[in-house]
Motif scaffolding. Structure first.
Motif, PDB file in Angstrom:
ATOM      1  N   UNK A  95      -7.687 -37.900  22.634  1.00 47.41           N
ATOM      2  CA  UNK A  95      -8.847 -38.794  22.695  1.00 47.41           C
ATOM      3  C   UNK A  95      -8.435 -40.162  23.241  1.00 47.41           C
ATOM      4  N   UNK A  96      -7.316 -40.665  22.773  1.00 39.63           N
ATOM      5  CA  UNK A  96      -6.869 -41.988  23.233  1.00 39.63           C
ATOM      6  C   UNK A  96      -6.336 -41.928  24.665  1.00 39.63           C
ATOM      7  N   UNK A  97      -5.575 -40.901  24.966  1.00 41.66           N
ATOM      8  CA  UNK A  97      -5.005 -40.779  26.320  1.00 41.66           C
ATOM      9  C   UNK A  97      -6.082 -40.589  27.382  1.00 41.66           C
ATOM     10  N   UNK A  98      -7.194 -39.990  27.006  1.00 43.08           N
ATOM     11  CA  UNK A  98      -8.222 -39.641  28.000  1.00 43.08           C
ATOM     12  C   UNK A  98      -9.512 -40.450  27.861  1.00 43.08           C
ATOM     13  N   UNK A  99      -9.442 -41.552  27.143  1.00 43.19           N
ATOM     14  CA  UNK A  99     -10.620 -42.429  26.951  1.00 43.19           C
ATOM     15  C   UNK A  99     -11.881 -41.637  26.580  1.00 43.19           C
ATOM     16  N   UNK A 100     -11.720 -40.783  25.591  1.00 40.78           N
ATOM     17  CA  UNK A 100     -12.874 -39.995  25.132  1.00 40.78           C
ATOM     18  C   UNK A 100     -13.843 -40.919  24.389  1.00 40.78           C
ATOM     19  N   UNK A 101     -15.157 -40.764  24.696  1.00 36.00           N
ATOM     20  CA  UNK A 101     -16.173 -41.628  24.090  1.00 36.00           C
ATOM     21  C   UNK A 101     -16.933 -40.938  22.968  1.00 36.00           C
ATOM     22  N   UNK A 102     -16.759 -39.615  22.849  1.00 32.20           N
ATOM     23  CA  UNK A 102     -17.501 -38.891  21.810  1.00 32.20           C
ATOM     24  C   UNK A 102     -16.835 -37.541  21.567  1.00 32.20           C
ATOM     25  N   UNK A 103     -16.809 -37.141  20.286  1.00 31.95           N
ATOM     26  CA  UNK A 103     -16.271 -35.819  19.946  1.00 31.95           C
ATOM     27  C   UNK A 103     -17.399 -34.991  19.332  1.00 31.95           C
ATOM     28  N   UNK A 104     -17.675 -33.843  19.916  1.00 33.75           N
ATOM     29  CA  UNK A 104     -18.718 -32.946  19.417  1.00 33.75           C
ATOM     30  C   UNK A 104     -18.025 -31.772  18.725  1.00 33.75           C
ATOM     31  N   UNK A 105     -18.302 -31.602  17.438  1.00 36.78           N
ATOM     32  CA  UNK A 105     -17.597 -30.578  16.668  1.00 36.78           C
ATOM     33  C   UNK A 105     -18.437 -29.296  16.597  1.00 36.78           C
ATOM     34  N   UNK A 106     -17.904 -28.204  17.109  1.00 36.19           N
ATOM     35  CA  UNK A 106     -18.616 -26.923  17.075  1.00 36.19           C
ATOM     36  C   UNK A 106     -18.533 -26.237  15.728  1.00 36.19           C
ATOM     37  N   UNK A 107     -17.350 -25.799  15.295  1.00 32.48           N
ATOM     38  CA  UNK A 107     -17.247 -25.022  14.054  1.00 32.48           C
ATOM     39  C   UNK A 107     -17.133 -25.899  12.796  1.00 32.48           C
ATOM     40  N   UNK A 108     -17.254 -25.252  11.629  1.00 34.04           N
ATOM     41  CA  UNK A 108     -17.256 -25.991  10.360  1.00 34.04           C
ATOM     42  C   UNK A 108     -15.873 -26.440   9.903  1.00 34.04           C
ATOM     43  N   UNK A 109     -14.857 -25.704  10.295  1.00 36.67           N
ATOM     44  CA  UNK A 109     -13.515 -25.954   9.763  1.00 36.67           C
ATOM     45  C   UNK A 109     -13.060 -27.417   9.861  1.00 36.67           C
ATOM     46  N   UNK A 110     -13.104 -28.009  11.072  1.00 34.80           N
ATOM     47  CA  UNK A 110     -12.660 -29.408  11.174  1.00 34.80           C
ATOM     48  C   UNK A 110     -13.521 -30.348  10.333  1.00 34.80           C
ATOM     49  N   UNK A 111     -14.793 -30.011  10.166  1.00 35.41           N
ATOM     50  CA  UNK A 111     -15.692 -30.870   9.381  1.00 35.41           C
ATOM     51  C   UNK A 111     -15.335 -30.807   7.909  1.00 35.41           C
ATOM     52  N   UNK A 112     -15.135 -29.574   7.424  1.00 27.61           N
ATOM     53  CA  UNK A 112     -14.779 -29.395   6.014  1.00 27.61           C
ATOM     54  C   UNK A 112     -13.415 -30.041   5.744  1.00 27.61           C
TER      55      UNK A 112
END
Ligand code: AMP
Ligand code: GLY
Length: 428
Positions: A58-75
């Protein structure tokens, strides 16, 4: 904007496909993605719960937003991880805080939430190994079939519905005393069986305002007539013919508003999707479950029907001004037929060449479980390709999906030919 999507299924291909159409998009990355996402963005080999690698990317590529598909990373708390990091905290994560993800991560939490906020749901009690005896006694007070749910995430297998008291008692004992689902069944929710017809309603929220997205019905079992083992989902139809305006109004008043207000009252930051699994019991909605993400394959039917710019809506979620946005919906039907690998949801092969993708006409082939192998697309999961089609009628859309499912070939391909069949009665 530069956007990173986390996930590798049909849902993520549908998100990537839609976001790639946004004028606001500059670069799109998908981690880890599949052969389909690679056609609309750039895949990066990072696991969805490898937060440190995600941070670096995210930092290396100047990402402006992360969209999370599955539940695992959220949980596991990806939202909180970003919030707690000085370099990441300004970058919106589309998905709830860890505490909010408990709506999916713990059935017991989710039931308590519904009861606390007066949201209609089946009566229930929760038991542990220490209270197994009470659980067995509770089963005796219920009428069959019995609904037993492992409290934690169990890869979609944690719900069992035995039809006899004897089986129910055995199942409860297996779950609690023998850790059938490991730590996930350290607690078990036993609830009343709800009658009716199921559907899913999707909500996008910035924590204050919300947008109701198109509803969908999915087909969970592997076999036609909805028989056999449970799968991730074998197809989806949107809109759901019986979910008319009056029904959705009830869902909004009795479920959606109390859910959003309940989250606020409980001090939970929720910026993302709420997937509400509902039973329509003679016109009255009851909540079966919450998921804290979009459904798969429901996304493949719902997202193509949204005419508005999805990235603009996500920006509204991140900035907290979702109320200023509108969601325009295509009135046509969208149908998704999931093509799977023979043997799924049990053991199946991977690495078989997928051919005929270039012959697909009048449908969108969302890749669910594929990868690029040299010049070939090969199977890389149980669910392989989700075929979405539009039609002015459900029948017309389905005809297109089935015709294209015939054009795509791989060893031992299988799909259900009865998607939507149960809904035909609503069009007679
Ligand atoms: P869940 O993981 O909670 O969605 O449960 C999986 C499936 O089990 C649901 O999609 C329903 O088909 C069924 N189910 C769960 N809870 C109930 C209930 N209380 N009554 C009837 N069916 C249920
Ligand atoms: N298709 C059901 C789910 O995504 O949970």
């Amino acid at each position: 904007m530069n956007v990173l999507i986390l996930g590798s299924g049909g849902r993520e291909h549908a998100f990537a496909w839609k976001l790639s159409q946004s004028k606001k998009l500059k670069n799109l990355f998908i981690a880890p993605g599949n052969a389909g996402t690679a056609s609309v963005g750039k895949n990066v080999e990072i696991g969805v719960t490898d937060f440190e690698a995600i941070k670096k990317f995210v930092l290396d590529n100047q990402i402006d937003m992360v969209v999370v598909g599955p539940e695992d990373p959220l949980v596991k708390g990806i939202f909180d991880y970003f919030e707690a990091d000085n370099q990441l905290k300004k970058i919106p994560v589309i998905g709830p805080q860890k505490a909010g993800a408990q709506l999916e991560g713990s059935k017991d939490f989710s039931k308590q939430f519904m009861i606390r906020h007066n949201i209609p749901t089946a009566r229930y009690q929760t038991f542990t190994k220490q209270t197994l005896r009470d659980g067995l006694a509770f089963l005796e007070t219920l009428e069959p079939p019995f609904v037993l749910k492992a409290d934690g995430l169990a890869a979609g297998k944690g719900v069992v519905i035995p039809t006899t008291l004897e089986d129910a008692k055995k199942e409860l004992t297996d779950m609690l005393a023998n850790a059938k689902f490991g730590a996930a069944s350290a607690k078990v929710v036993i609830e009343e069986f709800l009658k009716g017809i199921e559907l899913s309603v999707f909500v996008l929220t910035d924590g204050n305002s919300y947008k109701i997205l198109p509803s969908a019905k999915d087909y969970k079992r592997i076999g036609e007539g909805d028989k056999g083992l449970n799968t991730g989902g074998m197809g989806a139809i949107s809109p759901v013919p019986f979910a008319d305006e009056a029904f959705i109004k009830k869902v909004e008043e009795r479920v959606i508003i109390p859910t959003i207000n309940g989250l606020k009252k409980d001090g939970i930051v929720y910026k993302g999707f709420i997937f509400i699994g509902l039973m329509n019991n003679n016109g009255d909605p009851q909540v079966i479950e919450y998921n804290v993400r979009m459904g798969d394959p429901e996304t493949e039917a719902v997202i193509p029907r949204i005419k508005s710019d999805l990235l603009d809506l996500f920006e509204g979620v991140g900035n907290g001004n979702l109320h200023e946005k509108t969601v325009e919906v295509d009135e046509r039907f969208a149908t998704t037929v999931m093509m799977v690998a023979g043997g799924y949801p049990e053991t199946y092969e991977k690495g078989d060449i997928v051919s005929g993708l270039e012959l697909v006409e009048g449908s969108i082939a969302f890749h669910a479980g594929t990868k690029q192998d040299g010049n070939n697309v090969v199977t890389n999961g149980g669910r392989v390709i989700a075929i979405t089609s539009f039609g002015t009628s459900m029948a017309e859309a389905l005809k297109n999906s089935f015709a294209n499912a015939e054009r795509i070939q791989y060893k031992n391909k299988y799909y259900r030919r009865d998607i939507g069949k149960d809904l035909e009665v609503y069009f007679k």
